[in-house]
Design a protein around this motif. Structure first.
Motif, short mmCIF file in Angstrom:
data_model
loop_
_atom_site.label_atom_id
_atom_site.label_comp_id
_atom_site.label_asym_id
_atom_site.label_seq_id
_atom_site.Cartn_x
_atom_site.Cartn_y
_atom_site.Cartn_z
N ARG A 192 -0.13 -1.40 -8.50
CA ARG A 192 0.89 -1.73 -9.50
C ARG A 192 0.75 -0.86 -10.75
NH1 ARG A 192 0.68 -8.37 -9.27
NH2 ARG A 192 2.08 -8.67 -7.48
N ARG A 193 -0.49 -0.64 -11.18
CA ARG A 193 -0.70 0.21 -12.35
C ARG A 193 -0.26 1.64 -12.08
NH1 ARG A 193 -5.73 -2.56 -12.66
NH2 ARG A 193 -6.82 -0.74 -11.80
N GLN A 194 -0.49 2.09 -10.85
CA GLN A 194 -0.13 3.46 -10.48
C GLN A 194 1.37 3.61 -10.24
OE1 GLN A 194 -4.31 4.17 -7.95
NE2 GLN A 194 -2.38 3.86 -6.88
N ARG A 195 2.06 2.47 -10.03
CA ARG A 195 3.48 2.47 -9.65
C ARG A 195 3.66 3.19 -8.32
NH1 ARG A 195 6.39 -1.21 -11.72
NH2 ARG A 195 8.27 0.04 -11.32
N PHE A 196 2.65 3.09 -7.47
CA PHE A 196 2.72 3.72 -6.15
C PHE A 196 1.72 3.05 -5.22
CE2 PHE A 196 1.38 6.57 -2.81
CZ PHE A 196 2.57 7.13 -2.36
N GLY A 197 2.16 2.79 -4.00
CA GLY A 197 1.25 2.27 -2.99
C GLY A 197 1.89 2.26 -1.62
N ARG A 198 1.07 2.46 -0.62
CA ARG A 198 1.53 2.39 0.77
C ARG A 198 0.57 1.49 1.53
NH1 ARG A 198 5.27 4.13 -1.47
NH2 ARG A 198 6.34 6.12 -1.21
N ILE A 199 1.09 0.43 2.14
CA ILE A 199 0.27 -0.50 2.90
C ILE A 199 0.73 -0.48 4.35
CG2 ILE A 199 -0.38 -2.92 3.19
CD1 ILE A 199 0.05 -3.24 0.14
N ASP A 224 9.69 6.23 0.62
CA ASP A 224 9.79 4.95 -0.08
C ASP A 224 10.98 4.11 0.36
OD1 ASP A 224 11.28 7.05 -1.27
OD2 ASP A 224 11.54 5.89 -3.11
N TYR A 225 11.94 4.69 1.06
CA TYR A 225 13.11 3.93 1.52
C TYR A 225 12.78 3.11 2.76
CZ TYR A 225 18.14 3.01 1.82
OH TYR A 225 19.38 2.41 1.82
N ILE A 226 11.64 3.39 3.36
CA ILE A 226 11.23 2.68 4.58
C ILE A 226 10.17 1.66 4.20
CG2 ILE A 226 10.34 2.91 6.91
CD1 ILE A 226 11.08 5.90 6.73
N THR A 227 10.55 0.40 4.19
CA THR A 227 9.60 -0.66 3.86
C THR A 227 10.03 -1.95 4.53
OG1 THR A 227 8.34 -1.71 2.06
CG2 THR A 227 10.73 -1.43 1.71
N GLY A 284 6.98 0.17 -6.65
CA GLY A 284 6.80 1.44 -5.95
C GLY A 284 5.86 1.34 -4.76
N ILE A 285 5.72 0.14 -4.22
CA ILE A 285 4.79 -0.12 -3.11
C ILE A 285 5.58 -0.47 -1.86
CG2 ILE A 285 2.92 -1.62 -2.30
CD1 ILE A 285 2.29 -2.09 -5.33
N THR A 286 5.26 0.17 -0.76
CA THR A 286 5.89 -0.16 0.51
C THR A 286 4.86 -0.79 1.45
OG1 THR A 286 5.42 1.96 1.61
CG2 THR A 286 7.44 1.82 0.29
N ALA A 287 5.36 -1.54 2.42
CA ALA A 287 4.49 -2.16 3.44
C ALA A 287 5.20 -2.10 4.78
CB ALA A 287 4.17 -3.60 3.06
N ASN A 288 4.54 -1.56 5.77
CA ASN A 288 5.12 -1.42 7.10
C ASN A 288 4.08 -1.70 8.17
OD1 ASN A 288 7.96 -0.19 6.61
ND2 ASN A 288 6.62 1.12 5.37
N MET A 289 4.55 -2.18 9.32
CA MET A 289 3.66 -2.46 10.45
C MET A 289 3.93 -1.49 11.60
SD MET A 289 3.30 -5.95 12.79
CE MET A 289 1.91 -6.69 11.90
N ILE A 290 2.85 -1.00 12.21
CA ILE A 290 2.94 -0.16 13.40
C ILE A 290 2.48 -0.98 14.60
CG2 ILE A 290 2.19 1.98 14.49
CD1 ILE A 290 3.70 2.36 11.88
N CYS A 291 3.24 -0.93 15.68
CA CYS A 291 2.87 -1.63 16.91
C CYS A 291 2.64 -0.60 18.01
CB CYS A 291 3.97 -2.60 17.32
SG CYS A 291 4.18 -3.98 16.16
N PRO A 292 1.38 -0.19 18.22
CA PRO A 292 1.09 0.81 19.26
C PRO A 292 1.33 0.25 20.66
CG PRO A 292 -0.71 0.62 17.67
CD PRO A 292 0.19 -0.56 17.46
#
Length: 255
Positions: A128-135, A232-235, A177-185
């Motif tokens: 949040r402080r960075q205004r950027f994150g990817r989870i 960032d449009y993919i979350t 500025g944080i996104t969160a996405n799941m990968i299903c192998p």
């Protein structure tokens, strides 16, 4: 320089993801549970990257270990931009839910669901402080639709819950500025976890519509893309990477 924290990043799919992020120019904190030999080999193989990588031992089923992991990553690199929840404890013995011990049940939930909560709590103030994150979280084929999974009840329940949690994180943190996405192998097993796409194409896999097995490189390429600043449009998405298996009804066979 972006910094990534990845659980179980020294072997299997995690190793390929770690390598992809290092090649992308990131620094990486790699969590591992106990395989000191694997870490020792990587320190030799990754000589040119050692100034950008550190290894931290810890059990993802233990909150204290996860908090230590996040603190160590921040202390060394001063930021955490990418959280890759690669670790996923799994019980290989096939048995019904009634035959699970309480310890096995809680180990599956703690390692596959609660671990993401604890790491999220540790890194989200930083992001949040960075205004950027990817989870990034991991599921299994069909997790987005909450299917039953015979003999894999605890693992399946944890991952289906994680799919909903991932989407909630995406909604709640979008303004930071944080996104969160799941990968299903798909069914990526054995040596294919650390293999390249070119290696997979060298042998035919008749069980997969595209004709080859999935590899660790397939998963790493997707994650590297999702972690890009311009993604960032993919979350809130659950991405199936199965070579086409996810569009087949598992109960339908050719007559």
């Amino acid at each position: 320089m972006r910094h990534a924290l990845i659980t179980a990043g020294s072997k299997g799919l995690g190793r390929k993801v770690t390598e992809a992020l290092l090649e992308k120019g990131c620094s990486v904190t790699v969590n591992y549970r106990q395989d000191e030999a694997a870490v020792s080999r990587l320190k030799t193989e990754w000589q040119s990257w050692l100034d950008r990588v550190q290894f931290v031992k810890g059990d993802v089923t233990k909150k204290e270990d996860l908090q230590h992991l996040a603190k160590t990553a921040l202390n060394r690199f001063g930021r955490i931009d990418l959280l890759i929840n690669n670790a996923g404890p799994y019980i290989f013995e096939r048995k019904k839910l009634a035959d699970y011990s309480e310890a096995e049940w809680y180990n599956m939930l703690e390692g596959n669901l609660s671990s993401v909560f604890h790491l999220f709590k540790a890194v989200i103030p930083i992001m949040r402080r960075q205004r950027f994150g990817r989870i990034i979280t991991y599921g299994f084929q069909g997790a987005d639709h909450a299917p039953g999974w015979l003999h894999r009840s605890a693992f399946g329940a944890a991952k289906v819950g994680l799919a909903s949690l991932t989407k909630t994180i995406a909604i709640e943190e979008a303004g930071s500025g944080i996104t969160a996405n799941m990968i299903c192998p798909g069914n990526i097993v054995g040596e294919m976890k650390e293999s390249s796409i070119s290696e997979a194409r060298a042998s035919l896999d008749q069980e997969t519509p595209i004709g080859r097995s999935g590899t660790g490189e397939d998963i790493a390429r997707i994650i590297a893309f999702l972690c890009d600043e311009d993604s960032d449009y993919i979350t809130g998405t659950v991405i199936e990477a199965t070579g086409g298996l996810n569009v087949i009804n598992r109960q339908t066979k050719d007559k």
